[in-house]
Design a protein around this motif. Structure first.
Motif, mmCIF file in Angstrom:
data_model
loop_
_atom_site.group_PDB
_atom_site.id
_atom_site.type_symbol
_atom_site.label_atom_id
_atom_site.label_comp_id
_atom_site.label_asym_id
_atom_site.label_seq_id
_atom_site.Cartn_x
_atom_site.Cartn_y
_atom_site.Cartn_z
ATOM 1 N N GLU A 89 2.228 -5.819 2.751
ATOM 2 C CA GLU A 89 1.909 -4.416 2.512
ATOM 3 C C GLU A 89 1.433 -4.168 1.077
ATOM 4 O OE1 GLU A 89 1.748 -0.200 3.373
ATOM 5 O OE2 GLU A 89 1.672 -2.041 4.558
ATOM 6 N N LYS A 90 2.044 -4.854 0.128
ATOM 7 C CA LYS A 90 1.654 -4.681 -1.278
ATOM 8 C C LYS A 90 1.341 -6.037 -1.896
ATOM 9 C CE LYS A 90 4.165 -0.401 -2.301
ATOM 10 N NZ LYS A 90 5.167 0.247 -3.193
ATOM 11 N N VAL A 91 0.265 -6.069 -2.689
ATOM 12 C CA VAL A 91 -0.133 -7.284 -3.389
ATOM 13 C C VAL A 91 -0.196 -6.961 -4.879
ATOM 14 C CG1 VAL A 91 -1.903 -9.042 -3.661
ATOM 15 C CG2 VAL A 91 -1.443 -8.096 -1.394
ATOM 16 N N PHE A 92 0.632 -7.658 -5.668
ATOM 17 C CA PHE A 92 0.660 -7.475 -7.120
ATOM 18 C C PHE A 92 -0.150 -8.616 -7.746
ATOM 19 C CE2 PHE A 92 4.511 -5.765 -5.260
ATOM 20 C CZ PHE A 92 4.565 -4.481 -5.794
ATOM 21 N N ILE A 93 -1.306 -8.288 -8.281
ATOM 22 C CA ILE A 93 -2.232 -9.302 -8.789
ATOM 23 C C ILE A 93 -2.029 -9.485 -10.295
ATOM 24 C CG2 ILE A 93 -4.655 -9.944 -9.059
ATOM 25 C CD1 ILE A 93 -5.263 -8.360 -6.521
ATOM 26 N N GLU A 94 -1.510 -10.661 -10.656
ATOM 27 C CA GLU A 94 -1.343 -11.007 -12.076
ATOM 28 C C GLU A 94 -2.654 -11.552 -12.627
ATOM 29 O OE1 GLU A 94 1.305 -10.432 -13.852
ATOM 30 O OE2 GLU A 94 2.536 -9.704 -12.184
#
Length: 345
Positions: A89-94
Motif C-alpha cells: 500500500e505504501k512505498v517509502f523511496i530512499e
C-alpha cells in the motif's frame, strides 16, 4: 410431448444455428400450469450439491448444481472483489536512480502478490499514521548494480557484464514488525514468486525502498484481488436425435473438441457416441453442416455451473471459495437483520 417441451424451456438453454434461446429464467411460481415452482427448502437441499473436479495449489474446478445464476454470480463477484488479501500500500523511496520513475516503481511493487494469510491480520484504520505488527507487513528492497570485474573483455551479455542488473522479487526481504518474528517463521511471509522482474539496472544505479503491505479487498483496488480469474459456465448437454453412422460419424467427431465424441464399431459400422459433453466449448460448428444439424441438439443445463478458480498464490483456491461462502452467509444474515428491523417498525 408438450410437458417435455416445457421442461426443456425451464431447465435448458438451447443453442441454435443463429442464436441462443431460453436464456431467461422461467421457473418461477405460476408460469406453467401443473408445475409447482414455489420455493421449497427441502427440494433445494435434495437437489443442491457441490462436487470438486480438480484441485491443485493454484487452480480449482468444481460443479455447483441446483442454484440460480444470481447466486452463482454472487460467488464469482465475491471471489473477485471481497475476499481480502495483503498487498503493498505504501512505498517509502530512499533512493531510486533507475530509469523507472518513482510512481511507476511504486505501482509495480503494489501489483506483486504477497504470500501471507490475511486472516491473521487486522484492517488498518485510516487514522493510523504508522502500521503495527497486527495490521502491516514490511519489506525492504535494496539492490545496487555493479560491473563484474571477472567478465571477459569481449563479453556483450549483460548477465556476464553486470552484477544485480535485474531486480527480482527474490531481492525483497521481509522485515518483522512488533511480535511478527515470534508468530511467523522464515518463508511464512514472502512474495508469491521469486522470479518476478521488477526493474533492470546498470552500473551505478540503485533501488532502495521500504514497502508496507496492508489488508484490503479487490473492491478498493485490483491489487487486493486474490484470484487471477474466477469464472463459471453452464454444463454442456449434447443429444444425438438420430443415429450418426459411417463417414458422417467421423465428420461429427471433428465438429467438437477432442474427447467429446467417440466412434464405436457396432456390427461392423462406425457409430458416433457422446462420451463427455463437458469438454464441449460451445462452437456450434456442427450446425453449419446441413447433413448433421438435424441430428444434434445442443443445450446448456441452466442450474449446473462449472466454476474455475485460479488463485494468485496468496491463499489456496479451496480456502478462497470457503471464505467467499462465509462472506455471502454474513451478507445474508445482515440482510435478514435489516428485514427484521423493518418488520418491527
Amino acid at each position: 410431448m408438450m410437458k417435455d417441451r416445457i421442461e426443456t424451456i425451464r431447465s435448458r438453454v438451447e443453442l441454435e444455428e443463429h442464436g441462443v434461446s431460453n436464456t431467461h429464467s422461467s421457473d418461477f411460481p405460476g408460469n406453467y400450469e401443473g408445475y409447482d415452482d414455489s420455493w421449497n427448502i427441502k427440494k433445494f437441499e435434495e437437489k443442491f450439491r457441490v462436487e470438486v473436479v480438480k484441485l491443485t495449489e493454484r487452480e480449482m474446478e468444481f460443479d455447483m448444481v441446483g442454484i440460480d445464476a444470481a447466486i452463482a454470480n454472487a460467488f464469482r463477484r465475491i471471489l473477485l472483489a471481497e475476499v481480502p488479501t495483503m498487498a503493498v500500500e505504501k512505498v517509502f523511496i530512499e533512493n531510486n536512480t533507475s530509469i523507472i520513475q518513482d510512481e511507476v516503481l511504486a505501482h509495480r511493487l503494489g501489483l506483486i502478490p504477497i504470500y501471507a494469510d490475511p486472516r491473521l491480520f487486522e484492517y488498518k484504520t485510516q487514522d493510523e499514521a504508522e502500521g503495527t505488527g497486527d495490521d502491516t507487513i514490511s519489506f525492504q528492497l535494496k539492490v545496487r548494480c555493479t560491473k563484474n570485474p571477472s567478465a571477459a573483455k569481449d563479453a556483450t551479455d549483460p548477465n556476464e557484464l553486470y552484477k544485480d542488473h535485474k531486480v527480482f522479487t527474490s531481492h525483497m526481504k521481509w522485515v518483522p514488525m512488533g511480535s511478527q518474528a515470534d508468530l511467523f517463521k522464515e518463508g511464512d511471509i514472502r512474495p508469491v514468486e521469486d522470479d518476478i522482474l521488477i526493474a533492470k539496472l546498470r552500473p551505478g544505479q540503485e533501488i532502495d525502498v521500504t514497502m508496507h503491505c496492508v489488508k484490503g479487498i479487490g473492491q478498493d483496488h485490483a491489487k487486493f484481488s486474490p484470484v487471477a480469474t474466477a469464472s463459471y459456465r453452464l454444463l454442456p448437454e449434447i443429444i444425438l436425435a438420430k443415429p450418426v453412422k459411417g463417414e458422417r460419424a467421423e465428420k461429427l467427431k471433428k465438429c467438437f473438441a477432442p474427447g467429446v465424441i467417440k466412434i464405436e464399431n457396432i456390427g461392423g459400422e462406425k457409430v458416433a457416441k457422446v462420451i463427455d459433453a463437458r469438454r464441449d466449448v460451445c462452437s456450434r460448428e456442427v450446425l453449419r453442416h446441413d447433413d448433421l444439424k438435424d441430428c444434434v441438439k445442443l443445450h446448456r443445463v441452466r442450474d449446473h455451473f462449472i466454476f474455475s478458480v485460479e488463485s494468485t498464490g496468496a491463499l489456496p483456491p479451496d480456502v478462497l471459495v470457503s471464505e467467499a461462502i462465509k462472506i455471502l452467509m454474513a451478507k445474508c444474515r445482515a440482510f435478514i437483520q435489516e428485514l427484521s428491523k423493518v418488520e418491527e417498525t
